[in-house]
Design an enzyme around this catalytic site. Structure first.
Site, PDB file in Angstrom:
ATOM      1  N   TYR A 295      34.314  13.884 -56.765  1.00  0.00           N
ATOM      2  CA  TYR A 295      35.579  14.575 -57.058  1.00  0.00           C
ATOM      3  C   TYR A 295      35.341  15.685 -58.084  1.00  0.00           C
ATOM      4  CZ  TYR A 295      40.690  14.837 -57.368  1.00  0.00           C
ATOM      5  OH  TYR A 295      42.009  15.233 -57.299  1.00  0.00           O
ATOM      6  N   TYR A 345      41.833  22.215 -52.605  1.00  0.00           N
ATOM      7  CA  TYR A 345      42.265  21.112 -53.459  1.00  0.00           C
ATOM      8  C   TYR A 345      43.428  20.408 -52.760  1.00  0.00           C
ATOM      9  CZ  TYR A 345      44.243  18.622 -57.485  1.00  0.00           C
ATOM     10  OH  TYR A 345      44.720  17.657 -58.340  1.00  0.00           O
TER      11      TYR A 345
END
Length: 391
Positions: A295, A345
């Protein structure tokens, strides 16, 4: 249920996504439906078979409305996971648990957002905490100017640099590698737009030591996944991504992006808790992972995640990055889709979709010999993770 009873019980059989943009021109529920229908078509499952849904608390699309508009008949299971990007892998875990327990047979996981054109998580006051306890929590930090995720992460990033000798250039190498992968991914927003380390170093400062190119994108788009039993997956005739492990974790003295009261703020105990559970559940070790989805909301947090997941010892991620192990051609390429720095994102859901493609062997940046992919969720908050594998 024993610690490994979930391993191999369910699989991801369908993935779907909209385009990734800065102005979708559509409602978030339409984005969710487009991605969900694409995922169902990919799986070869009819919409009326969906009887479970799991998503994020931050998603604005009610499960009942998504189910109704898909043409669903009976919704037997629905759940939501908190903590923003920390939730990323947890809806898939919930889906696998529902399937393994018999609570549902076909579970849809989705995340849809107009995070650039409608609202902006990264701006001060962009999405204000509504709960009283959250408002009280952040009132301790706002007077000090810690108003954004970037400013909050900057504190931990600087401590990591002090403790282990990491530099801004090390963070930049994470960004350069992500953009290199994005440049060859037609679905990525930054397709055809690689950057150099010099580009990173000359990008404007956002919250020292974070520069603009240390920060993930703000994106419009949606991604959806379909989870069902491994037995059903085998009947569908595709190549399922088997859920070998799934876990959640919250560490000692955990706060939301501001865990500054621990003995050390240069490590991520919640991520180590997740990784330890996943390795125990799957029977795998870091050496069994061929590529990883780490991440990358902010580049500095990639380094302690690599350490927490056992890919290098604590404090040694800077050398891992300097060697190029994380980049194209490295021994553990991370985020071959371009990550949230380069592709989009979407709170990490797009990373799970890339993990599925790597297992299937269909990624545009396919890594050789992939049998297992580890996926992490947001760092700095209560988090989650997955290990997906070939059948």
């Amino acid at each position: 249920m024993t610690s490994n009873a979930l391993s191999g019980a369910a699989a991801i059989v369908g993935i779907g996504a909209t385009e990734f943009s800065k102005a979708s021109g559509r409602t978030e529920i339409r984005l969710a439906l487009e991605a969900a229908l694409a995922a169902l078509a990919d799986a070869g499952i009819a919409p009326e078979e969906v009887d479970g849904i799991s998503t994020y608390t931050m998603d604005n699309n009610p499960e009942a409305d998504v189910h109704r508009l898909l043409g669903g008949r009976a919704l037997r299971f629905f759940s939501r996971i908190d903590y923003g990007g920390g939730a990323a892998c947890a809806p898939v875990m919930q889906a696998a648990m529902a399937v393994a327990s018999g609570a549902a047979e076909v579970v849809l996981c989705y995340r849809a957002m107009n995070e650039r054109s409608w609202y902006r998580f990264g701006q001060a006051g962009g999405v204000a905490p509504s709960a009283l306890y959250k408002s009280t929590h952040y009132s301790w930090y706002s007077p000090a100017g810690l108003l954004t995720p970037a400013s909050q992460v900057a504190i931990a990033a600087r401590r990591y640099m002090i403790d282990f000798g990491a530099t801004s250039e090390d963070f930049g190498r994470v960004s350069v590698a992500a953009r290199d992968f994005a440049a060859t991914n037609p679905a990525a927003f930054f397709y055809g737009k690689p950057i150099t380390l010099e580009d990173h170093q000359t990008s404007r400062m956002i919250a020292d030591p974070l520069r603009l190119l240390d920060c993930c994108q703000e994106s419009d788009g949606a991604v959806a996944l379909i989870v069902t039993s491994l037995d059903r997956a085998r009947q569908l005739g595709g190549r399922p991504a088997v859920i070998r492990a799934a876990a959640q974790g919250s560490g000692p003295e955990q706060h939301l992006m501001t865990s500054y009261y621990r003995d050390s703020i240069s490590e991520l105990p919640e991520m180590k808790l997740v990784a330890d559970q996943m390795y125990a559940m799957s029977g795998l070790a870091p050496a069994d992972i061929q590529t990883a989805i780490i991440y990358d909301h902010f580049t500095p947090y990639v380094l302690p995640q690599l350490e927490a997941c056992g890919f290098c010892a604590r404090g040694e991620a800077r050398e891992f990055i300097r060697s190029g192990a994380h980049a194209r051609g490295g021994r553990l390429p991370i985020n071959p889709h371009g990550g949230q720095l380069g592709e989009a994102y979407v709170h990490g859901m797009n990373g799970i979709a890339e993990a599925v493609r790597q297992i299937r062997g269909t990624s545009v940046n396919q890594q050789p010999g992939v049998e297992h992919v580890l996926v992490t969720a947001g760092a700095g908050v209560p988090t989650s993770g997955l290990i997906l594998g070939r059948d």
